[in-house]
Scaffold this active site. Structure first.
Site, PDB file in Angstrom:
ATOM      1  N   ARG A   1       0.846  -1.194   0.000  1.00 39.60           N
ATOM      2  CA  ARG A   1       0.000   0.000   0.000  1.00 39.60           C
ATOM      3  C   ARG A   1       0.881   1.243   0.000  1.00 39.60           C
ATOM      4  O   ARG A   1       2.079   1.156   0.284  1.00 39.60           O
ATOM      5  CB  ARG A   1      -1.015   0.036   1.134  1.00 39.60           C
ATOM      6  CG  ARG A   1      -0.695  -0.554   2.452  1.00 39.60           C
ATOM      7  CD  ARG A   1       0.512  -0.005   3.141  1.00 39.60           C
ATOM      8  NE  ARG A   1       0.454   1.430   3.231  1.00 39.60           N
ATOM      9  CZ  ARG A   1       1.495   2.212   3.349  1.00 39.60           C
ATOM     10  NH1 ARG A   1       2.721   1.738   3.375  1.00 39.60           N
ATOM     11  NH2 ARG A   1       1.370   3.520   3.438  1.00 39.60           N
ATOM     12  N   GLY A   2       0.261   2.382  -0.309  1.00 41.45           N
ATOM     13  CA  GLY A   2       1.014   3.622  -0.486  1.00 41.45           C
ATOM     14  C   GLY A   2       0.909   3.994  -1.954  1.00 41.45           C
ATOM     15  O   GLY A   2       1.257   3.196  -2.818  1.00 41.45           O
ATOM     16  N   ALA A   3       0.417   5.224  -2.209  1.00 37.91           N
ATOM     17  CA  ALA A   3       0.059   5.587  -3.584  1.00 37.91           C
ATOM     18  C   ALA A   3       1.173   5.344  -4.600  1.00 37.91           C
ATOM     19  O   ALA A   3       0.957   4.670  -5.609  1.00 37.91           O
ATOM     20  CB  ALA A   3      -0.427   7.033  -3.631  1.00 37.91           C
TER      21      ALA A   3
ATOM     22  N   ARG B   1      -7.897  -0.498  -6.289  1.00 40.81           N
ATOM     23  CA  ARG B   1      -8.027   0.583  -5.315  1.00 40.81           C
ATOM     24  C   ARG B   1      -8.309   1.865  -6.088  1.00 40.81           C
ATOM     25  O   ARG B   1      -7.443   2.371  -6.801  1.00 40.81           O
ATOM     26  CB  ARG B   1      -6.755   0.716  -4.458  1.00 40.81           C
ATOM     27  CG  ARG B   1      -6.481  -0.603  -3.715  1.00 40.81           C
ATOM     28  CD  ARG B   1      -5.792  -0.406  -2.401  1.00 40.81           C
ATOM     29  NE  ARG B   1      -6.535   0.419  -1.478  1.00 40.81           N
ATOM     30  CZ  ARG B   1      -5.960   1.073  -0.470  1.00 40.81           C
ATOM     31  NH1 ARG B   1      -4.656   1.009  -0.295  1.00 40.81           N
ATOM     32  NH2 ARG B   1      -6.694   1.795   0.351  1.00 40.81           N
TER      33      ARG B   1
ATOM     34  N   GLN C   1      -0.973   1.829   9.866  1.00 41.89           N
ATOM     35  CA  GLN C   1       0.263   2.045   9.095  1.00 41.89           C
ATOM     36  C   GLN C   1       1.273   2.876   9.887  1.00 41.89           C
ATOM     37  O   GLN C   1       2.476   2.739   9.710  1.00 41.89           O
ATOM     38  CB  GLN C   1      -0.026   2.778   7.775  1.00 41.89           C
ATOM     39  CG  GLN C   1      -0.808   1.989   6.751  1.00 41.89           C
ATOM     40  CD  GLN C   1      -2.295   2.259   6.840  1.00 41.89           C
ATOM     41  OE1 GLN C   1      -2.806   2.597   7.906  1.00 41.89           O
ATOM     42  NE2 GLN C   1      -3.002   2.087   5.742  1.00 41.89           N
TER      43      GLN C   1
ATOM     44  N   ASP D   1      -2.919  10.775  -2.011  1.00 39.30           N
ATOM     45  CA  ASP D   1      -3.294   9.699  -2.928  1.00 39.30           C
ATOM     46  C   ASP D   1      -3.802  10.243  -4.260  1.00 39.30           C
ATOM     47  O   ASP D   1      -3.603   9.624  -5.306  1.00 39.30           O
ATOM     48  CB  ASP D   1      -4.333   8.793  -2.278  1.00 39.30           C
ATOM     49  CG  ASP D   1      -3.685   7.944  -1.198  1.00 39.30           C
ATOM     50  OD1 ASP D   1      -3.521   8.461  -0.075  1.00 39.30           O
ATOM     51  OD2 ASP D   1      -3.297   6.798  -1.498  1.00 39.30           O
TER      52      ASP D   1
ATOM     53  N   ASN E   1      -6.246  11.999   0.912  1.00 35.03           N
ATOM     54  CA  ASN E   1      -5.186  11.224   1.569  1.00 35.03           C
ATOM     55  C   ASN E   1      -5.839  10.352   2.639  1.00 35.03           C
ATOM     56  O   ASN E   1      -7.050  10.439   2.878  1.00 35.03           O
ATOM     57  CB  ASN E   1      -4.129  12.166   2.170  1.00 35.03           C
ATOM     58  CG  ASN E   1      -2.885  11.419   2.630  1.00 35.03           C
ATOM     59  OD1 ASN E   1      -2.344  10.595   1.892  1.00 35.03           O
ATOM     60  ND2 ASN E   1      -2.454  11.651   3.856  1.00 35.03           N
ATOM     61  N   LYS E   2      -5.048   9.516   3.263  1.00 33.21           N
ATOM     62  CA  LYS E   2      -5.516   8.576   4.284  1.00 33.21           C
ATOM     63  C   LYS E   2      -6.507   9.232   5.254  1.00 33.21           C
ATOM     64  O   LYS E   2      -6.300  10.350   5.699  1.00 33.21           O
ATOM     65  CB  LYS E   2      -4.294   8.067   5.042  1.00 33.21           C
ATOM     66  CG  LYS E   2      -4.549   7.062   6.145  1.00 33.21           C
ATOM     67  CD  LYS E   2      -5.368   5.878   5.725  1.00 33.21           C
ATOM     68  CE  LYS E   2      -4.819   5.137   4.540  1.00 33.21           C
ATOM     69  NZ  LYS E   2      -5.802   4.233   3.901  1.00 33.21           N
TER      70      LYS E   2
END
Lengths: 345, 345
Positions: free
Chosen positions: B56-58, B97, B205, B246, B256-257
């Site tokens: 995970r992580g853009a 996603r 995370q 993101d 974003n998150k």
């Protein structure tokens, strides 16, 4: 869970029961999965239960403190230096959790009656006198909860989507609850569309306890992670926020469960009413502002472990403030048993 | 963990490795406790790893999408209806996603080269051509990360206390990281006093991954629960916030998150700079504002379970948005590899 009822001996409530010879405390650490009661006549065990959050919620730990103080009197019967012994017990009890006002206030009520009887009444072991104070505190507290609920209901103008935080129901309060009591009554009156309850990290009072109470009452609700509340507000999903309080300074700054300030900032930004429901005893007139409220910092392990399993790498640290301070400028109204207070803006 | 290095075959990085015949993906679900690598030549397995947040992580899922698309080409060799097959693979990958821009963008880069070769180049199975694109993406991405770090460093005016959210380090990005890359470089230059990392519920995370990276680099840090960040700001403990992104709309609203918006509101209230670090590819010029960004809603079980154990009563629901939208008015600056963007206020 049972409804509050008084009998000749004591009170039986959802989270705590009292009898002349003992108290029974529902272990909130094991909820919602196991209903386990701690039965004890030992004030130190009650104090430890408060410290370890076996019982939590400002009003109910006030009641637990009063009982602990009463049990100390009972255990003190026959002891020499009884005043010294009771003074130490008092300090142990009120030191268990420093932020919630009601713990110190209620413990003090019992302690003072004990002290006055010993010094001026010539009764070294005032068991009956102090038990009467405990009963009075229970009656008063249950009654004030109902008044808070009635006051709170008056703020509803439509069927609403409500956001709440932590647990302020019958597990946290004597009676149906402060913020959650209002929500329960509003639901009965057809005024609740949806309740969003923040899970309330790190102790998860929201997912474990509030959700448990809401489910038992058949109230539609969804658990959310705490930091998602502002996004829900931006999407128009929230009509009002109602939370409880642990201590309120004389200018109406509010100490409540960590995460409350975040909700207040977001509610303010989105022009959503932000209500605090708490008994008058929560207001500490000795304190000028929220800056003077002592905010408890708890063990970092509450953040680093979950279900007794480590969730972060070995050797790292966490910072774990248990409460935060919401300035009165962000509080729309404080709902008390004596009426609704609108802090000056 | 290893430093990025290129050899004649491919790249070996902290979170992902590529080779002409396979990819290796570090299973982030098992970090920080177990370092387990998924080795696969199957594009569907990579897609599932993206969907399940094994990776995970853009920026890094952008790279993973590119590799997945390349593996689909490799797996497609000899197939009839290759274009139809690749188009389906493409849709599966980018659908894994929906919020992160880089996943769709990078997958598309590989897909387009495949399509053009097949249609115009008369090469039905353009394996080498698409692998070259994957290598180019890796090189570009690592390079742009270093540029972002250099740009970000220029914003430091003193040794600072920094708040960050989620994970934007070498597990989320190709290279040292965006927001976390800046923090790592700032630490090397003596510009970091303390890093506060939100645990980042529900996936943790922050506690699992960011803390792991910070610990490995010897950077002083504390994990906090997400909702406590505003209180830390009110106590003067935070000098700046730096997070990743993101997807960014053309007016510079930032997806974003989940939890990022809450930090932005609090930073704004406390007049603390709120920085977003992300590669230019994150900016989606097709979107007028953040309202047009599709926000992924993930399974409620991520909120209701932890360590495979239920943390809420049976039968209750949760609402689990994985991202939120911070309006550009709350963003002090966006740090990109091409320079720093200051959104209009």
């Amino acid at each position: 869970m049972k409804n509050p009822k008084e009998n000749c001996q004591g009170y039986s409530l959802d989270g705590i029961r009292i009898f002349p010879d003992r108290t029974e405390i529902l272990n909130q650490l094991r909820l919602p999965f196991i209903e386990e009661w701690l039965v004890t006549s030992n004030y130190r065990e009650v104090t430890k239960a408060i410290k370890d959050m076996v019982i939590r919620g400002a009003p109910i730990i006030g009641a637990a403190g009063a009982i602990a103080m009463y049990l100390a009197v009972l255990e003190g019967v026959g002891k020499q230096n009884i005043l010294y012994y009771l003074r130490n017990a008092y300090l142990e009890i009120v030191g268990a959790r420093p932020t919630a006002r009601e713990l110190a206030f209620r413990t003090d009520e019992v302690y003072k009656v004990a002290e006055q009887n010993i010094i001026y009444g010539n009764n070294s072991f005032p068991v009956e006198e102090t038990y009467k104070v405990v009963l009075k505190i229970f009656r008063e507290s249950i009654e004030s909860t109902e008044h808070i609920i009635n006051e709170g209901i008056s703020l509803f103008t439509k069927k609403s989507n409500i956001l709440t935080h932590c647990n302020t129901g019958s597990l946290a309060v004597l009676g149906r609850g402060t913020a959650l009591g209002i929500i329960k009554e509003a639901f009965k009156r057809g005024l609740v569309n949806m309740v969003y309850t923040g899970e309330t990290r790190p102790f998860l009072q929201g997912s474990r306890l509030t959700s448990y109470e809401l489910k038992n009452e058949g109230i539609p609700h969804k658990i959310i992670i705490d930091s998602s509340a502002p996004y829900l507000m931006s999407k128009g999903l929230v009509d009002m926020v109602i939370i409880g309080a642990d201590r309120i300074s004389s200018n109406f700054d509010v100490a409540n469960k960590i995460g409350s300030y975040s909700l207040a900032l977001a509610a303010h930004h989105h022009k959503i009413p932000f209500y605090v429901a708490a008994p008058m005893v929560t207001i500490d007139h000795r304190l000028k502002s929220g800056e003077e409220i002592m905010v408890e910092e708890r063990s970092e392990n509450e953040v680093l472990f979950l279900n007794e399993k480590r969730i972060a790498p070995e050797g790292v640290s966490a910072l774990n403030y248990s409460f935060d301070i919401t300035p009165s400028t962000l509080v729309t109204a404080i709902i008390t048993e004596k009426g609704i207070i609108y802090p000056e803006k």
